[in-house]
Design an enzyme around this catalytic site. Structure first.
Site, short mmCIF file in Angstrom:
data_model
loop_
_atom_site.label_atom_id
_atom_site.label_comp_id
_atom_site.label_asym_id
_atom_site.label_seq_id
_atom_site.Cartn_x
_atom_site.Cartn_y
_atom_site.Cartn_z
N TYR A 141 12.19 -9.66 -16.83
CA TYR A 141 12.62 -11.04 -16.11
C TYR A 141 12.20 -11.94 -15.29
O TYR A 141 12.53 -12.85 -14.91
CB TYR A 141 14.43 -10.77 -16.25
CG TYR A 141 14.90 -10.39 -16.52
CD1 TYR A 141 14.65 -10.14 -19.10
CD2 TYR A 141 16.88 -11.20 -16.87
CE1 TYR A 141 15.92 -9.95 -18.79
CE2 TYR A 141 17.63 -11.28 -17.63
CZ TYR A 141 17.28 -11.02 -18.67
OH TYR A 141 18.69 -10.84 -19.73
N LYS A 191 9.40 0.09 -26.23
CA LYS A 191 8.60 -0.12 -27.69
C LYS A 191 7.27 0.20 -28.05
O LYS A 191 6.40 -0.74 -27.67
CB LYS A 191 8.56 -1.87 -28.10
CG LYS A 191 10.02 -2.81 -28.26
CD LYS A 191 9.96 -1.83 -30.08
CE LYS A 191 9.38 -3.25 -31.33
NZ LYS A 191 9.46 -2.34 -32.28
N ASP A 223 14.42 -1.24 -32.03
CA ASP A 223 14.09 -1.62 -32.09
C ASP A 223 15.49 -0.72 -33.28
O ASP A 223 16.44 -1.08 -33.68
CB ASP A 223 13.60 -2.43 -33.62
CG ASP A 223 13.01 -1.42 -33.36
OD1 ASP A 223 12.40 -0.25 -33.27
OD2 ASP A 223 11.50 -1.82 -35.12
N ASP A 247 19.65 -5.08 -21.47
CA ASP A 247 19.96 -5.80 -21.50
C ASP A 247 20.61 -6.48 -23.09
O ASP A 247 22.05 -6.79 -23.08
CB ASP A 247 19.86 -7.79 -21.54
CG ASP A 247 20.43 -9.05 -21.31
OD1 ASP A 247 21.72 -8.92 -20.81
OD2 ASP A 247 19.43 -10.34 -22.23
N ASP A 251 25.05 -5.00 -24.51
CA ASP A 251 25.78 -5.94 -25.02
C ASP A 251 26.17 -5.60 -26.36
O ASP A 251 27.54 -5.13 -27.39
CB ASP A 251 24.96 -7.35 -25.57
CG ASP A 251 25.39 -8.34 -24.78
OD1 ASP A 251 25.99 -8.23 -23.65
OD2 ASP A 251 25.99 -8.95 -25.50
C1 IPM Z 1 24.11 -9.69 -18.00
C2 IPM Z 1 23.66 -11.26 -18.18
C3 IPM Z 1 22.76 -11.78 -18.07
C4 IPM Z 1 21.30 -11.22 -18.48
C5 IPM Z 1 21.89 -13.54 -18.12
C6 IPM Z 1 23.68 -14.06 -17.56
C7 IPM Z 1 21.77 -14.14 -17.24
O1 IPM Z 1 22.92 -11.55 -20.26
O2 IPM Z 1 23.81 -9.41 -16.93
O3 IPM Z 1 23.79 -9.11 -19.36
O4 IPM Z 1 20.33 -11.69 -18.94
O5 IPM Z 1 21.12 -10.47 -17.70
MG MG Z 2 23.38 -9.38 -21.90
#
Ligand code: IPM
Ligand code: MG
Length: 360
Positions: A141, A191, A223, A247, A251
């Site tokens: 990032y 990885k 993965d 990240d 999710d």
């Molecule tokens: C998160 C989001 C952010 C990230 C984006 C909105 C920049 O997906 O906080 O997980 O990728 O960190």
């Molecule tokens: Mg995210």
């Protein structure tokens, strides 16, 4: 000294959920007579619209001077066409980097009553309780060099995934310590079969495990973890990972719990300053309809009480109120299995009633 709290509602449902959270916060301030100083600023697209920048210098300075930042969400289609530095997401990345918020704690847990809202079968998902510790200020990032080169043929874009030993040690320390307070299992995800940076990460984490002999450390390839999270999520206690894999995995973990609208997060630096935000985004598709679930934001307030505001007791009370709320059968639209559901604005008053009842 008064604790300083900065509220940054942001865009889309960020505004609705922070206003519910603020009601709960104000109730606790009054009930406990807390010496808190609250401020509120625009951030993201709404800041761009007013000030021409997603994060103004003034807001950043206020953030640096706050004990806790309560952040809603940023982004929306109306700002998609903006140049790179003006995009709402830059506000989030700028705050994380400028405040050194390297440790992102993303719990994923299931209230068993909500198991039917999970995409997974009940017996796989029941009792889910995972903590993802994501490194937040390094990795691909922020790695340099980075860029888009469009004056060569073929044109190209590139980024750098880089972690130094100190960055890995400090996030691994947070993860090992979290594991010590939980079930003493830590899975480090990278990885290492493909990336040097991951091989190096694995080596540093392995070395550190000598300091935490009680923690059972394992290593997994990202993965595989993505797959295992769906096949058998209860194998995990704490997962530690770099910025990008963290990240993605967070999710997946969030959605297992029935609704991403339930899960809070904390981003901490080394002096207990923290930014607290729900795991969900600004959800432009439902913004303004009054149907967003503010529980993740209210649970983020609980995390702020725990990690930055030195009131773990109030963190526990909010968490308990949320539990009661769910067990009473209250459901916002994202969780409802019928066409009956609670509107966003009804949630905070009901949480406050439970806080009152449970306090007596
Ligand atoms: C998160 C989001 C952010 C990230 C984006 C909105 C920049 O997906 O906080 O997980 O990728 O960190
Ligand atoms: Mg995210």
């Amino acid at each position: 000294m008064a604790k300083k709290i900065l509220i940054l509602p942001g865009d889309g449902i960020g505004q609705e959920v922070t206003s519910s959270m603020s009601e709960v916060l104000q109730y606790l301030i009054d009930e406990q007579n807390l010496d808190f100083q609250l401020s509120e600023r625009k951030v993201g697209g709404s800041s761009f619209d007013e000030f021409g920048k997603p994060l103004t210098e003034e807001t950043l300075d206020m953030a640096k001077n706050s004990d806790a930042i309560l952040f809603g969400a940023v982004g929306g289609p109306e700002w998609d066409g903006l140049g790179w530095d003006d995009r709402p997401e830059q506000a989030l990345l700028g705050l994380r980097k400028s405040l050194g918020l390297f440790a992102n704690l993303r719990p994923a847990f299931l209230f068993n009553e909500l198991a039917s809202a999970s995409p997974l079968k009940n017996h796989i998902i029941e009792n889910l309780d995972i903590l993802i510790v994501r490194e937040l200020t390094g990795g691909v990032y922020f790695g340099e060099p980075r860029g888009i080169v469009d004056n060569e043929t073929p044109k190209y874009g590139f980024n750098t995934m880089i972690y130094n030993e100190d960055e890995i040690r400090r996030i691994a320390k947070v993860a090992f310590e979290a594991a010590m307070n939980r079930d003493k299992k830590l899975c480090s995800v990278e990885k290492a079969n493909v990336l040097e940076v991951s091989k190096f990460w694995r080596g540093v984490v392995t070395e550190m495990s000598a300091e935490y002999p009680e923690v059972e450390l394992s290593h997994q390839l990202a993965d595989n973890t993505a797959m295992q999270l769906v096949l058998n999520p209860n194998q995990y206690d704490v997962i530690v990972s770099g910025n990008l894999f963290g990240d993605i995995l967070s999710d997946i973990a969030a959605t297992l719990s029935g609704s991403i609208g339930m899960l809070p997060s904390a981003s901490l630096n080394s002096s207990s300053q923290g930014m607290y935000e729900p795991c969900h985004g600004s959800a432009p598709d439902i913004a303004g309809l009054g149907i967003a679930n503010p529980i993740a934001m209210i649970a983020s307030l609980a995390m702020a009480f725990e990690y930055s505001l030195e009131r773990v007791d109030l963190a526990r009370r909010i968490e308990s109120a949320i539990k009661t709320f769910i067990s009473k059968g209250y459901r916002t639209k994202d969780l409802s299995t019928s066409n009956k559901f609670m509107k966003t604005e009804e949630v905070a008053p009901s949480i406050i009633r439970i806080l009152q009842d449970e306090h007596e």
